[in-house]
Motif scaffolding. Sequence first.
Motif, PDB file in Angstrom:
ATOM      1  N   MET A   1      27.970  48.186  35.898  1.00 44.90           N
ATOM      2  CA  MET A   1      28.870  47.407  36.707  1.00 44.90           C
ATOM      3  C   MET A   1      29.629  46.455  35.782  1.00 44.90           C
ATOM      4  SD  MET A   1      28.111  44.758  39.851  1.00 44.90           S
ATOM      5  CE  MET A   1      26.800  45.770  40.403  1.00 44.90           C
ATOM      6  N   LEU A   2      30.924  46.404  35.935  1.00 42.90           N
ATOM      7  CA  LEU A   2      31.782  45.550  35.125  1.00 42.90           C
ATOM      8  C   LEU A   2      32.017  44.221  35.833  1.00 42.90           C
ATOM      9  CD1 LEU A   2      33.668  45.260  32.659  1.00 42.90           C
ATOM     10  CD2 LEU A   2      35.456  46.292  34.054  1.00 42.90           C
ATOM     11  N   ILE A   3      31.650  43.132  35.179  1.00 46.29           N
ATOM     12  CA  ILE A   3      31.896  41.795  35.704  1.00 46.29           C
ATOM     13  C   ILE A   3      32.893  41.119  34.769  1.00 46.29           C
ATOM     14  CG2 ILE A   3      30.908  39.543  36.266  1.00 46.29           C
ATOM     15  CD1 ILE A   3      29.895  41.746  38.114  1.00 46.29           C
ATOM     16  N   ASN A   4      34.014  40.716  35.326  1.00 47.98           N
ATOM     17  CA  ASN A   4      35.048  40.044  34.538  1.00 47.98           C
ATOM     18  C   ASN A   4      34.932  38.533  34.678  1.00 47.98           C
ATOM     19  OD1 ASN A   4      36.016  42.559  33.946  1.00 47.98           O
ATOM     20  ND2 ASN A   4      37.859  42.395  35.186  1.00 47.98           N
ATOM     21  N   ASP A   5      35.358  37.825  33.624  1.00 45.55           N
ATOM     22  CA  ASP A   5      35.450  36.370  33.709  1.00 45.55           C
ATOM     23  C   ASP A   5      36.488  35.995  34.759  1.00 45.55           C
ATOM     24  OD1 ASP A   5      33.588  36.015  31.686  1.00 45.55           O
ATOM     25  OD2 ASP A   5      35.122  35.927  30.115  1.00 45.55           O
ATOM     26  N   TYR A   6      36.351  34.787  35.283  1.00 47.79           N
ATOM     27  CA  TYR A   6      37.297  34.297  36.287  1.00 47.79           C
ATOM     28  C   TYR A   6      38.699  34.192  35.704  1.00 47.79           C
ATOM     29  CZ  TYR A   6      39.789  31.360  39.517  1.00 47.79           C
ATOM     30  OH  TYR A   6      40.735  30.880  40.388  1.00 47.79           O
ATOM     31  N   THR A   7      39.682  34.524  36.529  1.00 46.90           N
ATOM     32  CA  THR A   7      41.080  34.301  36.189  1.00 46.90           C
ATOM     33  C   THR A   7      41.840  33.916  37.456  1.00 46.90           C
ATOM     34  OG1 THR A   7      43.133  35.315  35.402  1.00 46.90           O
ATOM     35  CG2 THR A   7      41.499  36.797  36.356  1.00 46.90           C
ATOM     36  N   SER A   8      42.768  33.000  37.334  1.00 45.79           N
ATOM     37  CA  SER A   8      43.542  32.571  38.507  1.00 45.79           C
ATOM     38  C   SER A   8      44.460  33.686  39.002  1.00 45.79           C
ATOM     39  CB  SER A   8      44.344  31.313  38.188  1.00 45.79           C
ATOM     40  OG  SER A   8      45.244  31.561  37.138  1.00 45.79           O
ATOM     41  N   ASP A   9      44.606  34.752  38.236  1.00 45.45           N
ATOM     42  CA  ASP A   9      45.397  35.909  38.684  1.00 45.45           C
ATOM     43  C   ASP A   9      44.850  36.476  39.989  1.00 45.45           C
ATOM     44  OD1 ASP A   9      46.884  35.632  36.379  1.00 45.45           O
ATOM     45  OD2 ASP A   9      46.015  37.389  35.378  1.00 45.45           O
ATOM     46  N   ARG A  10      43.566  36.325  40.215  1.00 46.75           N
ATOM     47  CA  ARG A  10      42.944  36.857  41.438  1.00 46.75           C
ATOM     48  C   ARG A  10      43.593  36.259  42.681  1.00 46.75           C
ATOM     49  NH1 ARG A  10      36.688  35.976  39.771  1.00 46.75           N
ATOM     50  NH2 ARG A  10      36.555  37.561  38.156  1.00 46.75           N
ATOM     51  N   ILE A  11      43.833  34.965  42.646  1.00 50.44           N
ATOM     52  CA  ILE A  11      44.448  34.288  43.790  1.00 50.44           C
ATOM     53  C   ILE A  11      45.871  34.781  43.972  1.00 50.44           C
ATOM     54  CG2 ILE A  11      45.183  32.044  44.693  1.00 50.44           C
ATOM     55  CD1 ILE A  11      42.726  30.887  43.121  1.00 50.44           C
ATOM     56  N   ARG A  12      46.606  34.884  42.893  1.00 46.23           N
ATOM     57  CA  ARG A  12      47.985  35.383  42.943  1.00 46.23           C
ATOM     58  C   ARG A  12      48.015  36.819  43.461  1.00 46.23           C
ATOM     59  NH1 ARG A  12      49.471  36.631  37.675  1.00 46.23           N
ATOM     60  NH2 ARG A  12      48.905  38.711  38.306  1.00 46.23           N
ATOM     61  N   ASP A  13      47.108  37.655  42.971  1.00 47.23           N
ATOM     62  CA  ASP A  13      47.047  39.052  43.404  1.00 47.23           C
ATOM     63  C   ASP A  13      46.737  39.151  44.899  1.00 47.23           C
ATOM     64  OD1 ASP A  13      47.560  39.762  40.778  1.00 47.23           O
ATOM     65  OD2 ASP A  13      45.477  40.324  40.344  1.00 47.23           O
ATOM     66  N   PHE A  14      45.785  38.353  45.359  1.00 50.67           N
ATOM     67  CA  PHE A  14      45.468  38.357  46.788  1.00 50.67           C
ATOM     68  C   PHE A  14      46.670  37.936  47.611  1.00 50.67           C
ATOM     69  CE2 PHE A  14      44.423  35.720  50.483  1.00 50.67           C
ATOM     70  CZ  PHE A  14      43.984  36.716  51.333  1.00 50.67           C
ATOM     71  N   GLU A  15      47.346  36.888  47.203  1.00 55.34           N
ATOM     72  CA  GLU A  15      48.500  36.396  47.967  1.00 55.34           C
ATOM     73  C   GLU A  15      49.592  37.461  48.065  1.00 55.34           C
ATOM     74  OE1 GLU A  15      48.694  33.765  49.856  1.00 55.34           O
ATOM     75  OE2 GLU A  15      46.726  33.046  49.247  1.00 55.34           O
ATOM     76  N   LYS A  16      49.810  38.220  47.008  1.00 57.34           N
ATOM     77  CA  LYS A  16      50.796  39.309  47.037  1.00 57.34           C
ATOM     78  C   LYS A  16      50.383  40.385  48.035  1.00 57.34           C
ATOM     79  CE  LYS A  16      52.563  39.037  42.317  1.00 57.34           C
ATOM     80  NZ  LYS A  16      52.639  39.759  41.036  1.00 57.34           N
ATOM     81  N   ILE A  17      49.113  40.758  48.005  1.00 56.47           N
ATOM     82  CA  ILE A  17      48.603  41.774  48.930  1.00 56.47           C
ATOM     83  C   ILE A  17      48.684  41.264  50.364  1.00 56.47           C
ATOM     84  CG2 ILE A  17      46.567  43.091  49.639  1.00 56.47           C
ATOM     85  CD1 ILE A  17      45.705  42.958  46.618  1.00 56.47           C
TER      86      ILE A  17
END
Length: 80
Positions: free
Chosen positions: A1-17
Amino acid sequence: MLINDYTSDRIRDFEKIKIVLESSLNGVESNIEHVSGTSVPKLGAKPIIYIDISYQSVSEFEKIKSCLTKIGYFHNGSKY
């Protein structure tokens, strides 16, 4: 299982979706939420944006499913 470090891109990506989903669900009573590890600031998580769409009435489910199918999503699970 791949666990990535936190990035604020996640919030931006969610908002786009979310914008795409809201547009597709225009007129359907629902709530779109960012859930799971990627929604928690500073938490490492799998590189997948998890989204819940909640609704008040069971009758909304078929409408939601139909709208999402039109934009390329598919339902893979039980109705409830």
